[in-house]
Design a protein around this motif. Structure first.
Motif, PDB file in Angstrom:
ATOM      1  N   CYS A  51      -4.356  -9.135   6.656  1.00 46.54           N
ATOM      2  CA  CYS A  51      -3.898  -8.541   5.335  1.00 46.54           C
ATOM      3  C   CYS A  51      -2.786  -9.093   4.886  1.00 46.54           C
ATOM      4  O   CYS A  51      -2.490  -9.035   3.678  1.00 46.54           O
ATOM      5  CB  CYS A  51      -3.760  -6.908   5.263  1.00 46.54           C
ATOM      6  N   HIS A  80       7.053  -1.829  14.172  1.00 44.78           N
ATOM      7  CA  HIS A  80       6.400  -1.043  13.008  1.00 44.78           C
ATOM      8  C   HIS A  80       5.465   0.181  13.537  1.00 44.78           C
ATOM      9  O   HIS A  80       4.624   0.236  13.248  1.00 44.78           O
ATOM     10  CB  HIS A  80       5.568  -1.734  12.156  1.00 44.78           C
ATOM     11  N   HIS A 112      -3.042   3.469   6.623  1.00 44.69           N
ATOM     12  CA  HIS A 112      -2.060   2.323   6.079  1.00 44.69           C
ATOM     13  C   HIS A 112      -2.749   1.306   5.030  1.00 44.69           C
ATOM     14  O   HIS A 112      -3.960   0.807   5.368  1.00 44.69           O
ATOM     15  CB  HIS A 112      -1.490   1.611   7.228  1.00 44.69           C
ATOM     16  N   TYR A 162      14.541   0.558   2.797  1.00 45.27           N
ATOM     17  CA  TYR A 162      13.695  -0.007   3.581  1.00 45.27           C
ATOM     18  C   TYR A 162      14.063  -0.475   5.100  1.00 45.27           C
ATOM     19  O   TYR A 162      13.995  -0.164   6.061  1.00 45.27           O
ATOM     20  CB  TYR A 162      12.434  -0.827   2.936  1.00 45.27           C
TER      21      TYR A 162
HETATM   22  C1  HEC Z   1      -6.183  -3.501   5.037  1.00 42.54           C
HETATM   23  C2  HEC Z   1      -5.041  -4.292   4.819  1.00 42.54           C
HETATM   24  C3  HEC Z   1      -3.715  -4.008   5.672  1.00 42.54           C
HETATM   25  C4  HEC Z   1      -3.594  -4.129   7.240  1.00 42.54           C
HETATM   26  C5  HEC Z   1      -4.756  -4.268   8.083  1.00 42.54           C
HETATM   27  C6  HEC Z   1      -2.491  -3.798   7.137  1.00 42.54           C
HETATM   28  N1  HEC Z   1      -1.660  -3.439   6.230  1.00 42.54           N
HETATM   29 FE1  HEC Z   1       0.265  -3.252   5.996  1.00 42.54          FE
HETATM   30  N2  HEC Z   1       0.257  -3.211   3.838  1.00 42.54           N
HETATM   31  C7  HEC Z   1      -0.918  -3.469   3.225  1.00 42.54           C
HETATM   32  C8  HEC Z   1      -0.856  -3.146   1.791  1.00 42.54           C
HETATM   33  C9  HEC Z   1      -1.908  -3.084   0.814  1.00 42.54           C
HETATM   34  C10 HEC Z   1       0.368  -2.468   1.529  1.00 42.54           C
HETATM   35  C11 HEC Z   1       1.245  -1.919   0.360  1.00 42.54           C
HETATM   36  C12 HEC Z   1       1.345  -0.476   0.308  1.00 42.54           C
HETATM   37  C13 HEC Z   1       1.796  -0.026  -0.963  1.00 42.54           C
HETATM   38  O1  HEC Z   1       1.651  -0.793  -1.802  1.00 42.54           O
HETATM   39  O2  HEC Z   1       2.157   1.113  -0.678  1.00 42.54           O
HETATM   40  C14 HEC Z   1       1.034  -2.704   3.122  1.00 42.54           C
HETATM   41  C15 HEC Z   1       2.570  -2.548   3.517  1.00 42.54           C
HETATM   42  C16 HEC Z   1       3.220  -2.769   4.507  1.00 42.54           C
HETATM   43  C17 HEC Z   1       4.329  -2.789   4.903  1.00 42.54           C
HETATM   44  C18 HEC Z   1       5.631  -2.483   3.914  1.00 42.54           C
HETATM   45  C19 HEC Z   1       6.164  -1.056   3.927  1.00 42.54           C
HETATM   46  C20 HEC Z   1       5.112   0.046   3.660  1.00 42.54           C
HETATM   47  O3  HEC Z   1       4.971   0.830   4.566  1.00 42.54           O
HETATM   48  O4  HEC Z   1       4.644   0.064   2.480  1.00 42.54           O
HETATM   49  C21 HEC Z   1       4.720  -2.771   6.090  1.00 42.54           C
HETATM   50  C22 HEC Z   1       5.661  -2.786   6.803  1.00 42.54           C
HETATM   51  C23 HEC Z   1       3.374  -3.084   6.619  1.00 42.54           C
HETATM   52  N3  HEC Z   1       2.244  -3.171   5.674  1.00 42.54           N
HETATM   53  C24 HEC Z   1       2.805  -3.634   8.091  1.00 42.54           C
HETATM   54  C25 HEC Z   1       1.888  -3.636   8.556  1.00 42.54           C
HETATM   55  C26 HEC Z   1       1.512  -3.573   9.942  1.00 42.54           C
HETATM   56  C27 HEC Z   1       2.522  -3.861  11.069  1.00 42.54           C
HETATM   57  C28 HEC Z   1       0.175  -3.724  10.213  1.00 42.54           C
HETATM   58  C29 HEC Z   1      -0.352  -3.727  11.456  1.00 42.54           C
HETATM   59  C30 HEC Z   1      -0.327  -2.632  12.170  1.00 42.54           C
HETATM   60  C31 HEC Z   1      -0.566  -3.720   8.813  1.00 42.54           C
HETATM   61  N4  HEC Z   1       0.581  -3.623   7.925  1.00 42.54           N
HETATM   62  C32 HEC Z   1      -1.718  -3.448   8.489  1.00 42.54           C
HETATM   63  C33 HEC Z   1      -2.203  -3.768   3.739  1.00 42.54           C
HETATM   64  C34 HEC Z   1      -2.641  -3.851   5.136  1.00 42.54           C
END
Ligand code: HEC
Ligand code: HEC
Ligand code: HEC
Ligand code: HEC
Ligand code: HEC
Ligand code: HEC
Ligand code: HEC
Ligand code: HEC
Ligand code: HEC
Length: 466
Positions: free
Chosen positions: A52, A91, A99, A112
């Motif tokens: 992602c 993280h 998430h 942040y």
């Molecule tokens: C399905 C897709 C997806 C996956 C898999 C994913 N993320 Fe995300 N992540 C996002 C999206 C979409 C956002 C924005 C969320 C929002 O706008 O609040 C985000 C936001 C974040 C942020 C920004 C801070 C926050 O909390 O909004 C961090 C750091 C992050 N992800 C880390 C990770 C990590 C580390 C992993 C693996 C453990 C992970 N992500 C897995 C889609 C994903």
């Protein structure tokens, strides 16, 4: 014969070519193997995150309308020093189920960064402990209220997703210090050390070599920076002794840039000093005595005159423990932080004794009184510039002055202030006696030196005409 040799030549070339081809194939094969191995180095969890997050341009809008980039490049991450570290090691608060599906709220980029501040502690205990002892960390703890500049956390100096090995030599502009201390960086990049570093790489110091990188202290506090200079310039004392009498004393009373940044403005800094514990006095946290006392002594805020300075010192001595503990130590320094980073080559350094040792010398025209603030940075109060001279009119020091009269007048003044500072009731007599004895000893030594160097400041009638 000729045909044969051509044949041989052709065969040879063919052989060489095929060797190269096989080599290339082998190399490709090997590289693929390595690439595979590297890919496999990423855990399946990390790969899932990157599925992602390895998307250029993805952003999240924060509460204060800042945009937080969500992009983490798989390639850059793998090549970084954290390529073997899992996303979740840092993280750890990410909830795998919710998430990315629901939007969460984050106040600002700074908020942040602060919320991630602890994430490096676990694996980098030593640097973390050093950092916590720094002026930057102290500043972060205070918070960045009143629109003050933000001080750095680990991630402001190290991008955790792309951090290269610190052993790789980078251009000076890559130093993280440059983005916040811009003016100083600009000055540094054109001074002897910056130019030497650009021309020859490591060896010449960059910011961290003089200030340290993690346990950075207030620059003007203590002797840390001077020690750093002397750590590289091991012969400096000896080299200066060739022409500068008592170089150690000069080094103690003059910061190196005063002579080595020839275009800088200079000033006298009278530092409050604990004569018993032998250290600069610091303002106690939560008890802002200095400003209160300075305000009392100088209610109109016009700058302390001699009497006001006197009474301020008395305050410090009467209320903070033993008599005569608080004294003043004079130090010549450059006027601004930028000027401290304009060191020129040695041929341009100040060598003329007259610059300091004559009546009305330029460095003594601006005087400031300082105490070290709680974070080590100086808190200042203005001093009327003629205090250094008008001190001489004071009753209690007149005797001392006439005894020291044949000495360099400005030195007297500095010394005198030290004495004035240490006066406290009965202590007065003893101190003066003691100092007089020292002065007599030094005069004997000074006279020899002065004779050798024909010290201009010693001929006071000549100075007065200037
Ligand atoms: C399905 C897709 C997806 C996956 C898999 C994913 N993320 Fe995300 N992540 C996002 C999206 C979409 C956002 C924005 C969320 C929002 O706008 O609040 C985000 C936001 C974040 C942020 C920004 C801070 C926050 O909390 O909004 C961090 C750091 C992050 N992800 C880390 C990770 C990590 C580390 C992993 C693996 C453990 C992970 N992500 C897995 C889609 C994903
Ligand atoms: C060594 C610790 C560490 C590792 C490993 C790490 N992160 Fe981060 N990450 C951080 C920190 C610290 C921040 C906050 C950065 C800041 O303040 O700008 C951050 C911020 C982020 C952000 C918000 C945008 C940004 O760059 O500030 C995303 C998205 C993110 N990380 C995703 C990931 C993903 C995906 C991985 C694994 C491929 C990963 N992180 C691995 C420490 C780490
Ligand atoms: C003000 C900028 C700055 C901050 C804040 C900072 N560093 Fe550094 N760090 C550097 C620089 C520059 C270097 C490389 C040169 C050096 O070591 O002098 C470095 C080197 C390192 C190294 C490799 C060399 C060594 O000492 O092992 C590690 C690990 C490290 N930092 C971790 C951290 C951690 C963890 C934090 C937070 C507690 C942190 N740094 C905070 C600037 C900073
Ligand atoms: C899970 C453990 C872990 C965490 C958490 C972690 N690191 Fe590291 N870090 C490593 C490892 C492993 C290396 C590889 C080099 C080594 O052995 O020091 C490394 C290397 C580094 C280096 C380069 C050191 C060098 O010698 O070139 C820096 C700088 C650094 N980390 C900063 C950080 C910062 C900043 C954070 C927090 C955002 C952080 N690390 C969090 C494990 C971690
Ligand atoms: C050769 C050693 C040296 C190097 C390299 C160096 N500094 Fe300094 N720095 C000093 C000295 C000396 C002072 C003045 C200390 C004093 O007041 O006695 C100073 C003062 C400072 C101050 C305090 C300024 C003020 O307003 O009082 C800051 C901030 C600073 N340096 C940052 C940096 C940064 C950022 C770099 C890299 C671009 C850097 N320094 C490189 C020696 C150095
Ligand atoms: C994120 C911005 C930021 C970065 C990056 C940064 N600093 Fe600072 N630094 C500050 C702030 C804010 C202060 C507090 C004093 C101020 O407001 O100028 C400070 C204070 C200092 C001081 C004490 C100044 C004094 O008056 O004595 C020194 C020395 C210093 N930094 C050196 C460095 C060095 C060396 C680096 C790089 C290794 C660095 N800084 C990186 C923001 C930064
Ligand atoms: C009173 C002025 C003065 C002070 C204070 C001073 N210097 Fe110098 N320094 C000079 C002069 C002048 C020269 C050039 C001497 C010559 O070439 O004859 C010099 C030369 C040097 C050299 C080159 C030595 C050589 O012969 O190659 C270094 C390195 C140096 N100084 C470092 C320092 C350091 C470090 C400090 C602070 C601890 C310092 N200086 C304090 C005036 C001063
Ligand atoms: C990391 C080691 C290092 C530190 C720390 C360092 N220097 Fe240097 N300095 C060098 C190198 C290398 C050169 C260039 C080669 C040379 O001339 O010796 C240089 C050059 C100089 C020169 C020019 C000498 C000449 O021949 O013209 C002066 C003056 C000087 N440094 C003063 C200082 C002062 C003052 C400090 C502290 C504020 C300091 N240095 C801290 C390594 C260092
Ligand atoms: C940048 C200003 C400056 C320059 C240049 C300078 N001095 Fe000084 N000198 C001082 C200061 C300040 C003191 C007082 C040090 C102390 O006692 O705290 C001093 C002290 C002395 C002393 C007394 C040392 C003692 O043992 O008490 C002598 C002698 C002296 N200087 C001679 C010289 C000679 C000779 C030169 C030229 C070769 C020279 N100075 C260049 C500022 C300077």
């Amino acid at each position: 014969m000729k045909k044969l040799s051509i044949m041989c030549d052709l065969m040879l070339r063919l052989c060489r070519k095929s060797l190269v081809v096989t080599g290339v194939i082998l190399l490709q094969f090997f590289m693929q193997g390595v690439a595979h191995a590297e890919d496999d180095d990423l855990s399946s969890e990390t790969k899932a995150c990157l599925k992602c997050h390895d998307k250029k341009g993805e952003e999240k809008t924060l509460d204060n309308h800042e945009k937080l980039s969500l992009y983490v490049s798989t390639k850059a991450f793998k090549e970084s020093m954290h390529g073997q570290t899992d996303c979740e090691d840092c993280h750890s608060d990410i909830d795998a189920i919710t998430h990315g599906k629901a939007k969460t709220s984050i106040e600002s980029k700074r908020a942040y960064t602060l919320s991630m501040g602890e994430s490096c502690r676990e694996c980098h205990k030593k640097n973390f402990a050093k950092y916590e002892d720094s002026i930057h960390a102290a500043r972060v703890k205070e918070g960045s209220k009143d629109g003050r500049k933000d001080a750095p956390l680990c991630a402001d100096c190290h991008d955790p997703h792309t951090q290269p090995s610190v052993k790789i030599h980078q251009p000076i502009s890559a130093t993280p210090c440059a983005k916040c201390h811009e003016d100083i960086f600009k000055a540094y990049s054109k001074d002897v050390h910056g130019l030497e570093r650009i021309a020859k790489g490591k060896g010449a110091p960059i910011c961290g070599d003089c200030h340290k990188t993690h346990d950075i202290k207030a620059a003007s506090f203590g002797d840390g920076i001077k020690d750093a200079c002397l750590g590289c310039h091991k012969n400096a004392v000896v080299q200066h002794k060739d022409w500068l009498p008592n170089a150690e004393r000069h080094f103690a009373a003059i910061s190196c840039p005063v002579c080595h940044a020839p275009d800088a403005k200079r000033q006298v800094n009278l530092r409050l000093y604990d004569n018993v514990g032998n250290h600069q006095i610091s303002e106690k946290i939560g008890v802002p005595q200095f400003e209160m006392r300075a305000q009392l002594a100088d209610p109109t805020n016009m700058g302390l005159d001699d009497r006001a300075l006197w009474s301020l010192l008395k305050e410090f001595n009467q209320h903070d423990g033993s008599d005569g503990k608080t004294i003043l130590r004079g130090r010549l320094e450059v006027h601004s932080g930028v000027e401290a980073h304009q060191l020129a080559e040695k041929s341009k350094a100040l060598k003329d004794c007259n610059i300091c040792h004559q009546y009305g010398a330029e460095p003594f025209q601006s005087v400031t009184l300082t105490i070290a603030g709680p974070d080590g940075r100086p808190l200042r109060h203005a001093i009327k510039k003629d205090v250094l001279n008008s001190m001489l009119t004071m009753n209690s020091v007149r005797g001392f002055y006439s005894t020291g009269g044949t000495r360099i007048k400005l030195l007297d003044t500095l010394l005198l202030l030290v004495v004035v500072g240490s006066i406290g009731g009965t202590f007065l007599h003893m101190t003066i006696k003691l100092v007089l004895r020292k002065v007599r000893e030094r005069r004997a030594a000074g006279a020899i030196v002065a004779g050798e160097h024909a010290l201009p400041g010693d001929h006071r009638s000549g100075d007065a005409s200037k």
